[in-house]
Design an enzyme around this catalytic site. Structure first.
Site, PDB file in Angstrom:
ATOM      1  N   LYS A  11       0.829  -1.212   0.000  1.00 42.81           N
ATOM      2  CA  LYS A  11       0.000   0.000   0.000  1.00 42.81           C
ATOM      3  C   LYS A  11       0.865   1.264   0.000  1.00 42.81           C
ATOM      4  O   LYS A  11       2.088   1.195   0.231  1.00 42.81           O
ATOM      5  CB  LYS A  11      -0.912  -0.034   1.221  1.00 42.81           C
ATOM      6  CG  LYS A  11      -1.903  -1.208   1.221  1.00 42.81           C
ATOM      7  CD  LYS A  11      -2.796  -1.135   2.450  1.00 42.81           C
ATOM      8  CE  LYS A  11      -3.818  -2.261   2.440  1.00 42.81           C
ATOM      9  NZ  LYS A  11      -4.773  -2.127   3.555  1.00 42.81           N
ATOM     10  N   TYR A  51     -12.614  -2.235  -3.161  1.00 42.55           N
ATOM     11  CA  TYR A  51     -13.060  -2.353  -1.770  1.00 42.55           C
ATOM     12  C   TYR A  51     -14.582  -2.209  -1.645  1.00 42.55           C
ATOM     13  O   TYR A  51     -15.072  -1.832  -0.571  1.00 42.55           O
ATOM     14  CB  TYR A  51     -12.366  -1.293  -0.910  1.00 42.55           C
ATOM     15  CG  TYR A  51     -10.935  -1.653  -0.553  1.00 42.55           C
ATOM     16  CD1 TYR A  51     -10.645  -2.781   0.206  1.00 42.55           C
ATOM     17  CD2 TYR A  51      -9.868  -0.850  -0.955  1.00 42.55           C
ATOM     18  CE1 TYR A  51      -9.340  -3.109   0.552  1.00 42.55           C
ATOM     19  CE2 TYR A  51      -8.553  -1.162  -0.610  1.00 42.55           C
ATOM     20  CZ  TYR A  51      -8.301  -2.298   0.150  1.00 42.55           C
ATOM     21  OH  TYR A  51      -7.006  -2.618   0.503  1.00 42.55           O
ATOM     22  N   PHE A  59     -15.192   3.512   7.815  1.00 37.63           N
ATOM     23  CA  PHE A  59     -13.830   3.874   7.417  1.00 37.63           C
ATOM     24  C   PHE A  59     -13.628   3.910   5.901  1.00 37.63           C
ATOM     25  O   PHE A  59     -12.516   4.131   5.432  1.00 37.63           O
ATOM     26  CB  PHE A  59     -12.818   2.913   8.061  1.00 37.63           C
ATOM     27  CG  PHE A  59     -13.014   1.457   7.697  1.00 37.63           C
ATOM     28  CD1 PHE A  59     -12.540   0.945   6.498  1.00 37.63           C
ATOM     29  CD2 PHE A  59     -13.657   0.590   8.571  1.00 37.63           C
ATOM     30  CE1 PHE A  59     -12.702  -0.392   6.166  1.00 37.63           C
ATOM     31  CE2 PHE A  59     -13.826  -0.759   8.252  1.00 37.63           C
ATOM     32  CZ  PHE A  59     -13.354  -1.245   7.042  1.00 37.63           C
ATOM     33  N   ARG A  87      -1.510 -14.876   4.680  1.00 34.38           N
ATOM     34  CA  ARG A  87      -2.166 -14.202   5.806  1.00 34.38           C
ATOM     35  C   ARG A  87      -1.364 -14.367   7.102  1.00 34.38           C
ATOM     36  O   ARG A  87      -1.309 -13.466   7.935  1.00 34.38           O
ATOM     37  CB  ARG A  87      -3.606 -14.694   5.952  1.00 34.38           C
ATOM     38  CG  ARG A  87      -4.484 -14.192   4.790  1.00 34.38           C
ATOM     39  CD  ARG A  87      -5.868 -14.786   4.817  1.00 34.38           C
ATOM     40  NE  ARG A  87      -6.672 -14.269   5.911  1.00 34.38           N
ATOM     41  CZ  ARG A  87      -7.265 -13.086   5.919  1.00 34.38           C
ATOM     42  NH1 ARG A  87      -7.095 -12.262   4.883  1.00 34.38           N
ATOM     43  NH2 ARG A  87      -7.994 -12.690   6.926  1.00 34.38           N
ATOM     44  N   THR A  93      -4.927  -7.613  10.672  1.00 40.04           N
ATOM     45  CA  THR A  93      -5.207  -6.337   9.993  1.00 40.04           C
ATOM     46  C   THR A  93      -4.650  -5.151  10.782  1.00 40.04           C
ATOM     47  O   THR A  93      -4.081  -4.224  10.202  1.00 40.04           O
ATOM     48  CB  THR A  93      -6.734  -6.165   9.814  1.00 40.04           C
ATOM     49  OG1 THR A  93      -7.227  -7.304   9.104  1.00 40.04           O
ATOM     50  CG2 THR A  93      -7.066  -4.910   9.022  1.00 40.04           C
ATOM     51  N   ARG A 104       2.918  -6.752   8.765  1.00 41.56           N
ATOM     52  CA  ARG A 104       2.160  -5.605   9.305  1.00 41.56           C
ATOM     53  C   ARG A 104       2.731  -5.136  10.637  1.00 41.56           C
ATOM     54  O   ARG A 104       2.706  -3.940  10.929  1.00 41.56           O
ATOM     55  CB  ARG A 104       0.683  -5.968   9.412  1.00 41.56           C
ATOM     56  CG  ARG A 104      -0.012  -5.931   8.046  1.00 41.56           C
ATOM     57  CD  ARG A 104      -1.385  -6.494   8.130  1.00 41.56           C
ATOM     58  NE  ARG A 104      -2.168  -6.240   6.937  1.00 41.56           N
ATOM     59  CZ  ARG A 104      -3.268  -6.927   6.638  1.00 41.56           C
ATOM     60  NH1 ARG A 104      -3.702  -7.883   7.441  1.00 41.56           N
ATOM     61  NH2 ARG A 104      -3.947  -6.651   5.543  1.00 41.56           N
ATOM     62  N   ASN A 114      -1.709  -0.122   7.051  1.00 40.83           N
ATOM     63  CA  ASN A 114      -1.173  -1.407   7.515  1.00 40.83           C
ATOM     64  C   ASN A 114      -0.264  -2.086   6.491  1.00 40.83           C
ATOM     65  O   ASN A 114      -0.133  -3.302   6.483  1.00 40.83           O
ATOM     66  CB  ASN A 114      -2.309  -2.326   7.971  1.00 40.83           C
ATOM     67  CG  ASN A 114      -3.301  -2.627   6.862  1.00 40.83           C
ATOM     68  OD1 ASN A 114      -3.183  -2.113   5.763  1.00 40.83           O
ATOM     69  ND2 ASN A 114      -4.275  -3.475   7.145  1.00 40.83           N
ATOM     70  N   HIS A 117      -2.102  -5.336   1.663  1.00 44.58           N
ATOM     71  CA  HIS A 117      -3.424  -5.949   1.569  1.00 44.58           C
ATOM     72  C   HIS A 117      -3.249  -7.438   1.342  1.00 44.58           C
ATOM     73  O   HIS A 117      -2.298  -7.860   0.699  1.00 44.58           O
ATOM     74  CB  HIS A 117      -4.203  -5.358   0.378  1.00 44.58           C
ATOM     75  CG  HIS A 117      -5.428  -6.168   0.038  1.00 44.58           C
ATOM     76  ND1 HIS A 117      -6.574  -6.094   0.774  1.00 44.58           N
ATOM     77  CD2 HIS A 117      -5.648  -7.099  -0.928  1.00 44.58           C
ATOM     78  CE1 HIS A 117      -7.471  -6.936   0.260  1.00 44.58           C
ATOM     79  NE2 HIS A 117      -6.930  -7.555  -0.774  1.00 44.58           N
ATOM     80  N   GLU A 128      -9.360 -10.871  -7.180  1.00 48.06           N
ATOM     81  CA  GLU A 128      -8.525  -9.679  -6.971  1.00 48.06           C
ATOM     82  C   GLU A 128      -7.345  -9.635  -7.939  1.00 48.06           C
ATOM     83  O   GLU A 128      -6.963  -8.557  -8.398  1.00 48.06           O
ATOM     84  CB  GLU A 128      -8.048  -9.635  -5.517  1.00 48.06           C
ATOM     85  CG  GLU A 128      -9.192  -9.343  -4.558  1.00 48.06           C
ATOM     86  CD  GLU A 128      -8.785  -9.333  -3.101  1.00 48.06           C
ATOM     87  OE1 GLU A 128      -9.670  -9.126  -2.254  1.00 48.06           O
ATOM     88  OE2 GLU A 128      -7.586  -9.529  -2.807  1.00 48.06           O
TER      89      GLU A 128
HETATM   90  P1  CMP Z   1      -7.099  -4.787   3.776  1.00 45.47           P
HETATM   91  O1  CMP Z   1      -6.519  -6.137   3.994  1.00 45.47           O
HETATM   92  O2  CMP Z   1      -6.592  -3.994   2.637  1.00 45.47           O
HETATM   93  O3  CMP Z   1      -8.700  -4.902   3.630  1.00 45.47           O
HETATM   94  C1  CMP Z   1      -9.575  -3.863   3.970  1.00 45.47           C
HETATM   95  C2  CMP Z   1      -8.887  -2.722   4.632  1.00 45.47           C
HETATM   96  O4  CMP Z   1      -9.721  -1.822   5.326  1.00 45.47           O
HETATM   97  C3  CMP Z   1      -7.963  -3.258   5.688  1.00 45.47           C
HETATM   98  O5  CMP Z   1      -6.866  -3.916   5.105  1.00 45.47           O
HETATM   99  C4  CMP Z   1      -7.631  -2.025   6.486  1.00 45.47           C
HETATM  100  O6  CMP Z   1      -6.532  -1.308   5.961  1.00 45.47           O
HETATM  101  C5  CMP Z   1      -8.890  -1.190   6.298  1.00 45.47           C
HETATM  102  N1  CMP Z   1      -9.590  -1.103   7.580  1.00 45.47           N
HETATM  103  C6  CMP Z   1     -10.159  -2.098   8.243  1.00 45.47           C
HETATM  104  N2  CMP Z   1     -10.695  -1.640   9.397  1.00 45.47           N
HETATM  105  C7  CMP Z   1     -10.413  -0.301   9.450  1.00 45.47           C
HETATM  106  C8  CMP Z   1     -10.693   0.721  10.368  1.00 45.47           C
HETATM  107  N3  CMP Z   1     -11.359   0.470  11.509  1.00 45.47           N
HETATM  108  N4  CMP Z   1     -10.264   1.962  10.091  1.00 45.47           N
HETATM  109  C9  CMP Z   1      -9.595   2.217   8.939  1.00 45.47           C
HETATM  110  N5  CMP Z   1      -9.317   1.265   8.002  1.00 45.47           N
HETATM  111  C10 CMP Z   1      -9.711   0.027   8.271  1.00 45.47           C
END
Ligand code: CMP
Length: 139
Positions: A11, A51, A59, A87, A93, A104, A114, A117, A128
């Site tokens: 990212k 997304y 968010f 994973r 996450t 992460r 983070n 993805h 994806e």
């Molecule tokens: P990702 O694996 O890219 O999939 C969805 C993304 O949403 C996740 O990683 C986070 O970066 C983002 N995300 C999930 N929960 C939150 C949150 N509470 N606030 C901001 N971003 C979030």
């Protein structure tokens, strides 16, 4: 166990911190093969589509702003048991909850920023990868 494919996105925060090389090396060391890779700045519509499942979440706006603020690196990966293994390597996450040594934990700042993805299932991994790469681009 079956060979699977999964999508990694390094990212914008990971690219800003210049961790593309470290993240890719870790994935190679973990036995992933790179099928295709590209650096791009993800567009607003492209991020919203990717997304879409999170559209109703509080968010969502923040997520789209973040994902479009600069270059990302998208990587199509292949490995035995790729989805679960990837994973495990990236961790939870929220970097604060991620295990020591995970990508992460090492490079993420918070649940929004983070570093990477990860696809959450084999089916989504395929969907994806197809979102960013044409079939003929995959090794
Ligand atoms: P990702 O694996 O890219 O999939 C969805 C993304 O949403 C996740 O990683 C986070 O970066 C983002 N995300 C999930 N929960 C939150 C949150 N509470 N606030 C901001 N971003 C979030």
């Amino acid at each position: 166990m079956a060979i699977q494919r999964t999508l990694c996105i390094i990212k914008p925060d990971g690219v800003e911190k210049r961790k593309q090389g470290a993240i890719l090396q870790r994935l190679l060391d973990e036995g992933f093969r790179v099928l295709a890779m590209r650096q791009l700045t993800i567009g607003r519509k492209q991020a919203e589509g990717f997304y879409a499942v999170h559209r109703e979440r509080g968010f969502f706006g923040e997520l789209i702003e973040f994902m479009t603020r600069g270059p990302s690196v998208v990587v199509a990966l292949e490995r035995e048991n790729a989805v679960a293994h990837y994973r495990e390597v990236i961790g939870a996450t929220d970097p604060a909850k991620a295990a020591e040594g995970t990508i992460r934990k090492l490079y993420g700042a918070n649940v929004g920023e983070n570093a990477v993805h990860g696809s959450d299932s084999e089916e989504n991994g395929r969907i994806e990868i197809a979102y960013f790469f044409a079939g003929h681009e995959l090794l």
